[in-house]
Design a protein around this motif. Structure first.
Motif, PDB file in Angstrom:
ATOM      1  N   ARG A   1      -1.380  -8.149  -9.532  1.00 21.17           N
ATOM      2  CA  ARG A   1      -2.683  -7.643  -9.964  1.00 21.17           C
ATOM      3  C   ARG A   1      -2.625  -6.125 -10.167  1.00 21.17           C
ATOM      4  N   PRO A   2      -3.463  -5.605 -11.065  1.00 22.85           N
ATOM      5  CA  PRO A   2      -3.475  -4.146 -11.284  1.00 22.85           C
ATOM      6  C   PRO A   2      -3.781  -3.397  -9.991  1.00 22.85           C
ATOM      7  N   GLY A   3      -3.126  -2.254  -9.805  1.00 20.22           N
ATOM      8  CA  GLY A   3      -3.343  -1.463  -8.607  1.00 20.22           C
ATOM      9  C   GLY A   3      -4.741  -0.873  -8.562  1.00 20.22           C
ATOM     10  N   TYR A   4      -5.221  -0.623  -7.348  1.00 23.99           N
ATOM     11  CA  TYR A   4      -6.532  -0.003  -7.182  1.00 23.99           C
ATOM     12  C   TYR A   4      -6.481   0.993  -6.024  1.00 23.99           C
ATOM     13  N   ALA A   5      -7.382   1.970  -6.068  1.00 24.80           N
ATOM     14  CA  ALA A   5      -7.410   3.022  -5.055  1.00 24.80           C
ATOM     15  C   ALA A   5      -8.186   2.565  -3.826  1.00 24.80           C
ATOM     16  N   ASP A   6      -7.659   2.920  -2.655  1.00 21.50           N
ATOM     17  CA  ASP A   6      -8.341   2.698  -1.380  1.00 21.50           C
ATOM     18  C   ASP A   6      -8.132   3.947  -0.532  1.00 21.50           C
TER      19      ASP A   6
ATOM     20  N   ARG B   1       0.852  -1.182   0.000  1.00 19.09           N
ATOM     21  CA  ARG B   1       0.000   0.000   0.000  1.00 19.09           C
ATOM     22  C   ARG B   1       0.897   1.245   0.000  1.00 19.09           C
TER      23      ARG B   1
ATOM     24  N   GLN C   1      -2.807   3.611  -2.718  1.00 19.64           N
ATOM     25  CA  GLN C   1      -2.879   2.821  -3.933  1.00 19.64           C
ATOM     26  C   GLN C   1      -2.361   1.437  -3.565  1.00 19.64           C
TER      27      GLN C   1
ATOM     28  N   ARG D   1      -0.915   8.516  -8.746  1.00 13.47           N
ATOM     29  CA  ARG D   1      -1.215   7.095  -8.563  1.00 13.47           C
ATOM     30  C   ARG D   1      -1.391   6.375  -9.894  1.00 13.47           C
TER      31      ARG D   1
END
Length: 373
Positions: free
Chosen positions: A81-86, A53, A90, A67
């Motif tokens: 895996r492709p990154g994702y926003a939280d 993270r 990121q 990001r």
């Protein structure tokens, strides 16, 4: 390095290493964060997934504001895996095809294309593992760490001895390149000394045994203290021994009475690799000891080179030229290895490096002259 582990209840051990190291703010070239994953304290554990993270934002506690530019890569057999926003994070997940048993080996996961933001400070990262000691009841556990971002003009590199090995009773001389606005402290043999006013430092006393040196740079920016450390070792030919207990399983030769000096084989380079593309050399360690790697060469602008030792533990020495003219660069690192373990020596980097080479020196725990059988 400029990484600090703040909290960890994990089953596995994580070593984050930025590249370049140290990071500086507003660098035109994107940075990379390599995280080496291995076992903690010689134990073993199964791993189902690892999530990295990265804190996003413009402030001192964030690594980057961009990001969308971030990418990731995992080791063979793992899916990045492709990154994702939280929220302000990121998240990048790394998942093996099936749970992996870590039992002495290590792997590296990477987040790259990091456009370091413009504010110096200690940027926050988190590493969340799904791990289990028994391949069951996988519980998320978190490692919290910071990565130091130094001011744009900060320089701290090329910490090296003028001689890799000195005679018993000879002083060593250490050199480094460093910015003027930092505080430098030298640590060795449970001793420390402020060396902020010099960039070339002779040891106060002669050396009688292989000695490790750690040089720490501290910079204060925006109320935060940023710390970066470099290490090197100076070997001693026919060193003195001072041990609390000694077990000898084979023969032992003494020159003189039993109170005299035990003769050990002198430390010597046991292998070299030329800095030209990517090369590897693997072997099974014939003995336990320390491998000192030294990488050196003359680099044109933008060129770089790395040298690594990968075994039960990991060490890396890197050189690069961010100046306008051809420059000579050198770096060292130290890596312990154990008898019977598989060890890989490697180099990678720009081709055509003048006089470029990586030397691998052997410091035995005993009388074995080389780690290669």
């Amino acid at each position: 390095m400029g990484v600090s582990i703040l909290f960890s209840d994990s089953l596995l051990e994580y070593t984050p290493t930025p590249d370049p190291d140290p990071l500086t703010v507003s660098d035109q070239d994107p940075a990379r964060l390599d995280i080496t994953v291995g076992t903690r304290g010689g134990g073993s554990a199964y791993c189902k997934s690892i999530a990295v993270r990265i804190r996003i934002g413009d402030g001192a506690d964030a690594l980057t504001a961009n990001r969308a530019q971030l990418t990731s890569a995992g080791p063979s057999g793992w899916t990045a895996r492709p990154g994702y926003a939280d929220g302000v994070w990121q998240v990048f997940e790394f998942v093996p095809a099936r749970p992996v048993l870590f039992n002495g080996q290590s792997v590296t996961v990477t987040v790259s294309q990091i456009a370091v933001n413009a504010v110096p400070g200690n940027a926050e990262i988190e590493i969340v593992e799904e791990a289990s000691p028994t391949d069951g009841s996988y519980t998320p556990k978190t490692v919290r760490a910071t990565v130091a971002k130094f001011p744009a003009q900060f320089v701290f590199r090329n910490f090296r001895p003028t001689k890799v090995m000195v005679g018993n009773g000879e002083k060593a001389v250490l050199k480094w390149d460093g910015s003027a606005d930092a505080q430098y402290t030298m640590f060795w043999d449970r001793t420390s000394r402020d060396v902020s006013s010099v960039r070339e430092w002779p040891t106060p006393e002669p050396l009688t045994a292989p000695t490790g040196f750690m040089l720490q740079a501290k910079v204060t920016s925006g109320g935060q203290t940023l710390t970066h450390t470099l290490t090197t070792v100076v070997m001693v030919e026919r060193p003195d021994l001072d041990v609390a207990a000694l077990q000898v399983w084979g023969s032992a030769d003494f020159r003189g009475d039993v109170s005299g000096l035990m003769e050990l084989p002198p430390a010597r380079p046991f292998h070299e690799l030329v800095l030209a593309g990517t090369k590897q050399y693997a072997f099974t360690a014939a003995a336990s000891g320390l491998v000192l790697l030294r990488v050196a060469g003359t680099l044109n602008q933008g060129w770089h080179a790395n040298s690594e030792v990968l075994g039960p533990t990991y060490a890396k020495a890197a050189i690069w030229n961010d100046g306008a003219a051809s420059q000579f660069r050198t770096a060292t690192a130290l890596c312990p290895i154990w008898k019977g373990t598989r060890v890989t020596l490697s180099v990678s980097g720009s081709s055509g490096i003048a006089d470029g080479r990586a030397e691998f020196w052997w410091i035995p725990f005993g009388k074995v002259a080389s780690p290669v059988a």
